[in-house]
Design a protein around this motif. Structure first.
Motif, PDB file in Angstrom:
ATOM      1  N   LEU A   1      38.135  42.034  32.158  1.00  0.00           N
ATOM      2  CA  LEU A   1      39.278  41.695  31.311  1.00  0.00           C
ATOM      3  C   LEU A   1      40.571  41.591  32.125  1.00  0.00           C
ATOM      4  O   LEU A   1      41.286  40.587  32.052  1.00  0.00           O
ATOM      5  N   LEU A   2      40.861  42.632  32.901  1.00  0.00           N
ATOM      6  CA  LEU A   2      42.125  42.627  33.642  1.00  0.00           C
ATOM      7  C   LEU A   2      42.141  41.555  34.731  1.00  0.00           C
ATOM      8  O   LEU A   2      43.163  40.910  34.963  1.00  0.00           O
ATOM      9  N   ALA A   3      40.979  41.339  35.387  1.00  0.00           N
ATOM     10  CA  ALA A   3      40.921  40.303  36.425  1.00  0.00           C
ATOM     11  C   ALA A   3      41.160  38.932  35.791  1.00  0.00           C
ATOM     12  O   ALA A   3      41.878  38.096  36.351  1.00  0.00           O
TER      13      ALA A   3
ATOM     14  N   ILE B   1      45.365  47.037  37.807  1.00  0.00           N
ATOM     15  CA  ILE B   1      44.556  48.192  37.385  1.00  0.00           C
ATOM     16  C   ILE B   1      44.925  49.391  38.249  1.00  0.00           C
ATOM     17  O   ILE B   1      44.874  49.312  39.487  1.00  0.00           O
ATOM     18  N   ILE B   2      45.306  50.473  37.603  1.00  0.00           N
ATOM     19  CA  ILE B   2      45.476  51.740  38.334  1.00  0.00           C
ATOM     20  C   ILE B   2      44.096  52.377  38.359  1.00  0.00           C
ATOM     21  O   ILE B   2      43.558  52.775  37.321  1.00  0.00           O
ATOM     22  N   PHE B   3      43.518  52.415  39.541  1.00  0.00           N
ATOM     23  CA  PHE B   3      42.094  52.685  39.688  1.00  0.00           C
ATOM     24  C   PHE B   3      41.916  54.083  40.273  1.00  0.00           C
ATOM     25  O   PHE B   3      42.088  54.292  41.468  1.00  0.00           O
ATOM     26  N   LEU B   4      41.591  55.044  39.401  1.00  0.00           N
ATOM     27  CA  LEU B   4      41.484  56.439  39.841  1.00  0.00           C
ATOM     28  C   LEU B   4      40.012  56.863  39.887  1.00  0.00           C
ATOM     29  O   LEU B   4      39.196  56.359  39.108  1.00  0.00           O
ATOM     30  N   PRO B   5      39.674  57.791  40.801  1.00  0.00           N
ATOM     31  CA  PRO B   5      38.259  58.140  40.993  1.00  0.00           C
ATOM     32  C   PRO B   5      37.573  58.618  39.715  1.00  0.00           C
ATOM     33  O   PRO B   5      36.422  58.304  39.465  1.00  0.00           O
TER      34      PRO B   5
ATOM     35  N   ASP C   1      49.951  43.391  31.934  1.00  0.00           N
ATOM     36  CA  ASP C   1      49.293  44.682  31.702  1.00  0.00           C
ATOM     37  C   ASP C   1      48.956  45.414  32.988  1.00  0.00           C
ATOM     38  O   ASP C   1      48.535  44.800  33.976  1.00  0.00           O
ATOM     39  N   ILE C   2      49.123  46.719  32.924  1.00  0.00           N
ATOM     40  CA  ILE C   2      48.665  47.599  34.007  1.00  0.00           C
ATOM     41  C   ILE C   2      47.775  48.642  33.340  1.00  0.00           C
ATOM     42  O   ILE C   2      48.246  49.475  32.563  1.00  0.00           O
TER      43      ILE C   2
END
Ligand code: AMP
Length: 503
Positions: free
Chosen positions: A216-218, A224-228, A196-197
């Motif tokens: 969850l993702l960790a 993770i696509i981590f956007l502000p 998953d991404i």
């Protein structure tokens, strides 16, 4: 002995060279994240923090922020994220209530949080994005190795202040068991894997963006696509690289407002999840029409993490939040007597399970009032269960309107109003009234076309009993919402408190 939360969430992938976080500036592997975490944990210990000490953070989203969360857990301390929108008087209350040993502010300036922290003798550091700030500077010289401090499942991991729509907000005490068990439950329910991404545009000071998404993702070793923050343009440009997205209803309505949001763009997406506020049935239907996919709506709260969800496989029913997640007991009771309501009737949702928090920080009375003797937590949300076990949230108990002695559920009226062409959304509140005690007031947002009271009344007259029909209809350009998309009914009630008395 192990550190229950850190070992459950972060240890399994700690040495992996796989990408954990993707930001517009670059990628960070699990291994790099672990080194960052360890350096920060070393700082915490050198600053003299002991297990159980609180670390308060008020800062924008950054990878370092996430590493500080992991480091706080690993060092056995308690993470306290603060909403970046809090004013200095709110911060004053939180800081004095929680007495953090370390306060991490967003920049080097002596902002109001830093000044308050100084007054009570907390250590102060800054976290300005990923590159600057004292935390980043000090971390450069720290060792990337750190042995986790042992913590049991019952030890405190985090305190999260609730939104506090009535009175002062309260610090929900979440333990290692609460957070780890919930990550496990949702990873199974929603079938998250290392492939998953996740497209992440939520704030990280709230349970949704921090625990639901990051833990969850960790834990599953995904990316993770981590956007502000959320904006349509970024969502559209990063979606092709994602497999799943978590959002609040506003994300979805805004995406649907863009003609660039197409089926093609979503074809490869495995899962769209929504929660934190109710999603209109119409939004579910529009989304399906546009993309051919059903949004999975779930229900949760700061105090309980995720507890009810529509199924991954099986029918997702718009307007419901699905069924209790595995291992979580849900029951619906009469608010006053605490007895179970008849099947299909509306009552207060109560829950019990490993997900349910320990209580409110330094608030024994409020904690005692929130729990039944058999350990069920009284959520304050009203709901109804249908014959197939699907639960519908009808609103907050405190939003219930009692007019002429009769109970009126705002959601029922809002749903009927929302059926009218040209109505985008509505909020129904109770306002003080001489005769009725409270009277029903509807605040309506249109799609730009003019609506008349008559249009509305004609529609409601055959669908709602007279006592439920609004005594007054108001029109607005939008509804006041908090950052998680919740309509601020308390604010509406306050604003319109005198409309009947002024007549
Ligand atoms: P918070 O503690 O900020 O996460 O807010 C939790 C509250 O959000 C719950 O008590 C509900 O009132 C509301 N909520 C969360 N998810 C949903 C949902 N899917 N539908 C309706 N209300 C929701």
């Amino acid at each position: 002995m192990s550190n229950i939360l850190y070992d459950g969430i972060f240890t399994p992938n700690a040495n992996s060279e796989k990408t954990f976080i993707i930001t517009p500036k670059g990628e960070i592997s699990y291994l790099e994240f672990t080194a960052m975490t360890n350096k920060l944990a070393n700082i915490l210990v050198k600053k003299g923090l002991n297990p159980g000490d609180r670390v308060a953070v008020q800062s924008d989203k950054s990878v370092l922020y996430l590493a500080l969360y992991a480091a706080t857990i690993k060092a056995g301390c308690v993470f306290l994220p603060l909403n970046t929108a809090y004013t200095s008087s709110e911060l004053d209350y939180f800081i004095n209530d929680v007495e953090p040993r370390l306060v991490v502010v967003g920049d080097n300036a002596m902002n109001s949080l830093a000044l308050l922290a100084k007054e009570i003798g907390s250590e102060i550091m800054s976290l300005n994005g990923d590159e600057t700030g004292t935390l980043a500077a000090v971390a450069k010289n720290e060792s990337p190795v750190f042995e986790a401090v042992a913590r049991t499942g019952e030890d405190l991991a985090a305190i999260l202040y609730t939104s506090g729509t009535t009175g002062k907000s309260k610090g929900a005490k979440l333990c290692h068991r609460n957070l780890l068990s919930n990550a496990k439950v949702i990873s199974e329910a929603w079938q998250f894997t290392a492939d998953d991404i996740l497209l992440h545009m939520l704030p990280v000071y709230h349970t949704h963006g921090l625990f639901v998404a990051i833990n969850l993702l960790a834990m599953v070793g995904g990316s993770i696509i981590f956007l502000p923050k959320f904006n349509v343009e970024d969502a559209l440009s990063w979606m092709p690289k994602s497999t799943s997205m978590m959002g609040i209803p506003t994300f979805y309505t805004r995406l649907l407002n863009s003609s660039d949001f197409t089926q093609e763009l979503t074809d490869h997406m495995r899962l769209f999840i929504s929660g934190s506020a109710p999603m209109l049935t119409e939004t579910h239907l529009q989304f399906e029409e546009r993309t051919g996919k059903n949004i999975l709506e779930r229900y949760g709260m700061t105090e309980t993490s995720m507890s009810i969800s529509n199924p991954y496989n099986g029918t997702r029913i718009p307007g419901t939040v699905g069924k209790p997640l595995s291992g979580i007991d849900i029951r619906i009771t009469d608010a006053a007597s605490g007895q179970l309501v008849q099947p299909g009737d509306i009552g207060v949702i109560e829950q019990r399970g490993d997900n349910v928090f320990l209580g409110y920080w330094r608030k024994q009375d409020e904690t005692a009032e929130s729990f039944r003797d058999d350990g069920f937590f009284i959520t304050g949300d009203l709901g109804r269960e249908d014959e197939n076990g699907y639960i519908t949230i009808v609103g907050r108990n405190k939003d219930l309107i009692i007019s002429g002695g009769l109970n009126i559920y705002p959601k029922e009226i809002e749903s009927v109003i929302d059926e009218i062409d040209d109505v985008t959304e509505s909020a129904v509140i109770g306002v003080p009234h001489r005769d009725f005690g409270e009277a029903v007031v509807a605040i309506i947002v249109s799609n730009g076309n003019t609506l008349s009271d008559e249009d509305i009344q004609n529609h409601l007259v055959t669908k709602l009993a007279k006592f439920k029909q609004p005594k007054k209809i108001l029109y607005a350009n939008d509804l006041p919402r908090n950052t998680m998309g919740k309509v601020q009914k308390a604010e509406l009630r306050k604003h319109h408190a005198k409309i009947f008395h002024e007549e």
